[in-house]
Design an enzyme around this catalytic site. Structure first.
Site, PDB file in Angstrom:
ATOM      1  N   ASP A  80       0.877  -1.168   0.000  1.00  0.00           N
ATOM      2  CA  ASP A  80       0.000   0.000   0.000  1.00  0.00           C
ATOM      3  C   ASP A  80       0.917   1.223   0.000  1.00  0.00           C
ATOM      4  O   ASP A  80       2.089   1.143   0.381  1.00  0.00           O
ATOM      5  CB  ASP A  80      -0.962   0.004   1.197  1.00  0.00           C
ATOM      6  CG  ASP A  80      -2.167   0.929   0.929  1.00  0.00           C
ATOM      7  OD1 ASP A  80      -2.077   1.778   0.013  1.00  0.00           O
ATOM      8  OD2 ASP A  80      -3.190   0.802   1.629  1.00  0.00           O
TER       9      ASP A  80
HETATM   10  C1  BGC Z   1      -5.055   3.303  -0.064  1.00  0.00           C
HETATM   11  C2  BGC Z   1      -5.110   2.315  -1.211  1.00  0.00           C
HETATM   12  C3  BGC Z   1      -4.919   3.033  -2.514  1.00  0.00           C
HETATM   13  C4  BGC Z   1      -3.605   3.807  -2.465  1.00  0.00           C
HETATM   14  C5  BGC Z   1      -3.290   4.568  -3.746  1.00  0.00           C
HETATM   15  C6  BGC Z   1      -3.837   4.186  -0.121  1.00  0.00           C
HETATM   16  O1  BGC Z   1      -3.960   5.203   0.799  1.00  0.00           O
HETATM   17  O2  BGC Z   1      -5.095   2.612   1.168  1.00  0.00           O
HETATM   18  O3  BGC Z   1      -6.334   1.636  -1.195  1.00  0.00           O
HETATM   19  O4  BGC Z   1      -4.959   2.139  -3.572  1.00  0.00           O
HETATM   20  O5  BGC Z   1      -3.653   4.726  -1.404  1.00  0.00           O
HETATM   21  O6  BGC Z   1      -4.176   5.617  -3.932  1.00  0.00           O
END
Ligand code: BGC
Length: 759
Positions: free
Chosen positions: A264
C-alpha cells in the site's frame, strides 16, 4: 507424549497434510510464461532487476525498456477508474477524457448478493481501465467489515466471508477476462482506519483463516487474481508488507498465488525483510527497495536468487496483460453507455427496503405534492474525504433522479433541511484560531435553524415527505473511522420535527455503512438504504420508490440496535485509544513517516494494538451466538412482493468429506409484482467437537419470480467448505457432527430447517 503417542500424532499430521497436498494447490495460468521469463531474466542486469521492484512514478513501476518490457501502470479502484494525476504529484492532470463511470461502492455491490453482477462490474471497470491505458486496477477492496464505524466500510463488501468471497471472485474474473489485472486489497486485516499505519492486529489463526482471509483466498484460487496489495497494518507483530506468513506461506505456498504483491502507498518499512518475505514492489518511491536493495544484494545480504524470484512474479503479470502504448491511452472518454448501464443495474438491485407500511411504491395518480428534504438529495458521492474518488462525467443525485422519473406526475418541492458538516481535515480548518473555529460553529448553528424552519414549512404543505439523509463521503472516509453511527448533522432531530407536521415520511438513507435507526425507523412509514450508489444512483433510487423496479437488495451487514452491541465494542476491543496522524495523509503532505514509533509502544491498552478477542464472532455470528437483538439482521431486505418457502429436501441424509450437500426447496412469489428473493442457506452445528458460531452462511442465490410463479430452487454446500482451521495441526480439518440446514430470507428469518449428518 510417549513414543507411540508421538508416532500417532505425526501420522495424523502426515495424513492430514497429504489430504491437502500439492495436487490441491491452485495452479495459476501465470505459470505458463516461466520458460520465456527464464530467458528474459538471463539477459537482465542486477540494476534492471532491482529497478522493477519499486515505484517509478506515483502510479507506475518500471519495466525494462532495453528489452521491450513495458512499465506497469496502476490505477485506483475499486469503484471507478481514478482521474489522471501528474506522474509525481497528487495534482490532477486536468484532461477531459479521464472521466470514468462512478460505480456503486463496495457495500452497495455486496447488497445485490449477485456474483454475476460483480462480474459485470469488474468487466465494465476493466473496459474503462483499458481506455485509460492501465494494466492493474487497485481493487477489489475485500476486507471484512469488522466494526460498523470502519472508515472504509462503504468500500468493503460485507461482514461475512462467504458473501465477500463470492463477490470478490466475480469482480476479479470479470476484470481479468478483459485483460486487466485485479489487485486484491488490503491484504490483510485492514479492518479499521484509525491508526491503520501503525496498528498491530492480534488475531487468532482460526478467525484469520475462517473470517478474514476467505475473500482473498477465493479470488486467488477461483479467479486467479494476478495482484495483491499488502495492507498498512501489522498482523501478529509483522508489517503486512514484510509478513512471511501472509505473503509466502499462505498466499503463495498454500493458495498457489503466482502474481505480484505491491505495498500500500507508503506501507513498506524494510528492505531485506520485505523482499525476502514476498513483497514485489514498494509503492510509491524507492526508499527501501531501490539503492538500499541493490546495496544489500551487492553486499551479499540478499541473494540474487530472491531478486530473480520477485522479478519473475512481476514478469508473469506483465506477460499476461497486454501493455497499452502511451499514445493509445485516453483517446476517448472512458465512461460510456454500456458501463453506465452496469452502474445502473447494480444500483437498482442494491437498494434495501427496510420498512414499508404500504406507502411504497409511491402512488402518483392524484398528482401528490412531494416534499423532498435533506442535503443528500442533492449531494454527489463520487468524491470526498481522503483517498480515491472518481471524476465522473455525471452523477444523478437523488433529487434529479426523482425529477427525471416523476416528470409532471407529482409536484416536487425541495428543502435542504440540514447542512452536512464540512470535512474535518479540509483546508477550511487549516490555520484557524480557536475563536475563529467557535465563530464558524455558531454560524453553522444559525444556518441549521433557518434550514429547519424552511423544511418544516415545506413538509407541512406536502402529501408525502421524502427525507433523504444518511452519511456522505466526508463522514465515511479512508484514513479515520467514525466516532459513532448516529445520523450526522442533526438529522434525527430534524426528522422528529418533521413528523410533528407531517407523518407521511419516507426515509432514504444514502450511506455506505450502518447508521443508528432508533429515531428514524419508527417515525418513517418506509425506510430504504440507497448507498453511495454511483453515477446512476438517483435514477435507480427513483425507480425503486415508484415501483418501476422492485427493491431486491439485502443487507451485507447487520444493523445493530446500538453501536455498543457490536462485537468489538461490546468487548472493549475498539476504539483502542487516540487516533494519531494518518500514514497516507502524511505521505501526500510529504511528512516524515512516524509509523516506526509503534515499535516502542508497550502492548496492553495502547492505541496501536487491536486485539480481536471476539475471534470468529464477527457481525451476525456474534449477535446470533450471544443472542443480542438487532435493528435489522444480516441478509435482510423487503420487496414489493412476498415469498413462500416449502419442501426442503436433500437427496440423502448422510454426507462424507468429498460430498456436496445439494438442497432443494420450492419458492413461490405470492405477491402481485415481479420481485427478486435472495434465498440464503445457513448451517448450524448441533453436536460439534469444536466451537462454532451459532450459524454461518454457506450458500445463497438471487431468484427472480413473476407474481404467482413457483420455482424449485437448489443450493449447493460442498462439505469441504464446512471445515475449520485446526490451529495445533495447522491444517483444515473436518468436524463430523449433526448439521442443521437453515433456509431463509435473512439471518433473522429462517423459513425451513432440515437435519443431516456429516460423517
Ligand atoms: C489506499 C489504497 C490506494 C492507495 C493509492 C492508499 O492510501 O489505502 O487503497 O490504492 O492509497 O491511492
Amino acid at each position: 507424549m510417549n513414543t507411540i503417542e508421538k508416532l500417532f500424532a505425526y501420522l495424523t499430521l502426515f495424513f492430514l497434510m497429504a489430504a491437502c497436498s500439492q495436487d490441491d494447490v491452485h495452479r495459476s495460468a501465470l505459470l505458463q510464461y516461466d520458460e520465456q521469463i527464464d530467458e528474459i531474466i538471463a539477459r537482465m542486469t542486477l540494476e534492471e532487476k532491482v529497478n522493477m521492484l519499486h515505484g517509478k512514478h506515483l502510479f507506475s513501476s518500471a519495466g525494462v525498456e532495453r528489452l521491450g518490457i513495458a512499465d506497469m501502470k496502476y490505477t485506483d479502484g475499486p469503484f471507478g477508474i481514478r482521474e489522471e494525476l501528474h506522474s509525481d504529484s497528487w495534482q490532477p492532470l486536468g484532461i477531459e477524457n479521464d472521466r470514468a463511470t462512478f460505480f456503486p461502492t463496495g457495500s452497495a455491490l455486496a447488497a445485490t448478493w449477485s456474483p454475476e453482477l460483480a462480474c459485470e462490474y469488474g468487466k465494465a471497470m476493466a473496459i474503462e481501465a483499458r481506455l485509460r491505458g492501465k494494466d492493474m486496477v487497485l481493487g477489489p477492496s475485500i476486507n471484512i467489515q469488522r466494526i460498523p464505524t470502519g472508515g472504509r466500510t462503504y468500500e468493503y463488501l460485507s461482514e461475512d466471508p462467504f458473501l465477500s468471497a463470492r463477490l470478490s471472485v466475480g469482480y476479479t474474473k470479470g476484470m481479468q477476462d478483459q485483460g486487466v489485472a485485479a489487485c486484491l486489497k488490503h491484504y490483510a486485516l485492514n479492518n479499521q482506519e484509525n491508526n491503520r499505519g501503525r496498528v498491530n492486529v492480534v488475531v487468532g489463526e482460526r478467525a484469520m483463516h475462517e473470517i478474514y482471509l476467505p475473500p482473498f483466498r477465493a479470488a486467488v484460487e477461483e479467479a486467479d487474481a494476478f495482484g495483491v496489495m499488502s495492507a498498512y497494518n501489522k498482523v501478529n507483530g509483522w508489517w503486512c508488507a514484510e509478513n512471511e506468513i501472509l505473503l509466502t506461506q499462505i498466499l503463495r505456498n498454500d493458495w498457489g498465488f503466482a502474481g505480484m504483491v505491491i505495498s500500500d502507498w507508503g506501507g513498506t518499512h524494510s528492505t531485506v525483510e520485505s523482499v525476502e518475505s514476498g513483497l514485489n514492489v514498494e509503492m510509491p518511491g524507492k526508499k527501501y527497495m531501490g539503492e538500499a536493495l541493490l546495496d544489500s544484494v551487492k553486499a551479499g545480504v540478499v541473494s540474487e536468487e530472491v531478486i530473480d524470484r520477485r522479478v519473475r512474479e512481476i514478469l508473469r503479470v506483465r506477460m499476461a496483460i497486454q501493455p497499452i502504448p502511451e499514445d493509445e491511452a485516453n483517446r476517448e472518454v472512458a465512461s460510456q453507455p454500456a458501463q453506465q448501464k452496469v452502474a445502473y443495474d447494480v444500483a437498482a438491485r442494491s437498494i434495501v427496503l427496510l420498512k414499508n407500511d404500504g406507502i411504497l411504491p409511491l402512488a402518483l395518480d392524484r398528482r401528490p405534492v412531494i416534499a423532498v428534504i435533506g442535503d443528500n438529495a442533492t449531494q454527489t458521492m463520487a468524491k470526498g474525504g481522503i483517498g480515491a474518488g472518481v471524476k465522473t462525467p455525471y452523477e444523478v443525485a437523488p433529487l434529479d433522479g426523482l425529477k427525471n422519473k416523476v416528470a409532471d406526475r407529482a409536484e416536487i418541492v425541495y428543502a435542504r433541511g440540514y447542512q452536512s458538516a464540512p470535512f474535518r481535515f479540509g483546508r477550511r480548518f487549516w490555520n484557524k484560531t480557536a475563536e475563529e473555529l467557535e465563530e464558524m460553529r455558531k454560524e453553522q448553528e444559525r444556518a441549521a435553524l433557518d434550514l429547519k424552519k424552511e423544511a418544516l414549512e415545506v413538509a407541512a404543505k406536502a402529501d408525502i415527505v421524502l427525507f433523504i439523509g444518511g452519511n456522505n463521503r466526508t463522514v465515511e472516509s479512508e484514513g479515520f473511522d467514525r466516532r459513532d453511527i448516529f445520523l450526522p448533522s442533526g438529522q434525527d432531530e430534524l426528522v422528529r420535527s418533521i413528523a410533528e407536521v407531517n407523518p407521511n415520511i419516507v426515509t432514504v438513507l444514502v450511506s455506505g455503512a450502518p447508521n443508528d435507526l432508533n429515531v428514524v425507523q419508527p417515525l418513517s412509514k418506509a425506510l430504504l438504504l440507497s448507498w453511495f450508489n454511483g453515477s446512476e444512483g438517483g435514477n435507480a433510487m427513483a425507480d425503486v420508490l415508484l415501483g418501476n423496479s422492485s427493491p431486491g437488495g439485502r443487507l451485507p451487514f447487520t444493523l445493530p440496535m446500538k453501536l455498543d452491541d457490536s462485537p468489538a465494542y461490546a468487548l472493549g476491543n475498539y476504539p483502542q485509544g487516540e487516533q494519531g496522524s494518518d500514514i497516507f495523509a502524511n505521505l501526500v503532505a510529504g511528512k516524515k513517516d512516524d509509523s516506526r514509533k509503534a515499535d516502542t509502544i508497550k502492548p496492553g491498552n495502547d492505541p496501536n494494538t487491536a486485539i480481536y478477542s471476539e475471534e470468529s464472532l464477527v457481525g451476525y455470528r456474534w449477535f446470533d451466538t450471544k443472542n443480542v437483538p438487532v435493528m435489522y439482521p444480516f441478509g435482510y431486505g423487503l420487496t414489493y412482493a412476498s415469498f413462500e418457502y416449502s419442501d426442503l429436501t436433500t437427496k440423502k441424509n448422510k454426507f462424507g468429506k468429498n460430498d456436496v450437500i445439494s438442497l432443494t426447496f420450492d419458492l413461490e412469489n405470492t405477491g402481485n409484482m415481479p420481485a427478486d428473493e435472495v434465498v440464503q442457506a445457513y448451517v448450524h452445528r448441533v453436536n460439534p467437537s469444536v466451537e462454532w458460531p451459532y450459524k454461518e452462511l454457506k450458500a445463497f442465490s438471487r431468484v427472480t419470480l413473476q407474481p404467482g410463479e413457483r420455482k424449485n430452487v437448489s443450493l449447493d454446500i460442498p462439505v469441504k467448505s464446512l471445515m475449520y482451521w485446526n490451529e495445533s495441526l495447522q491444517v483444515w480439518a473436518h468436524d463430523p457432527c449433526t448439521l442443521e440446514l437453515f433456509v431463509g430470507a435473512s439471518a433473522g428469518d429462517i423459513r425451513l430447517k432440515k437435519e443431516v449428518i456429516l460423517r
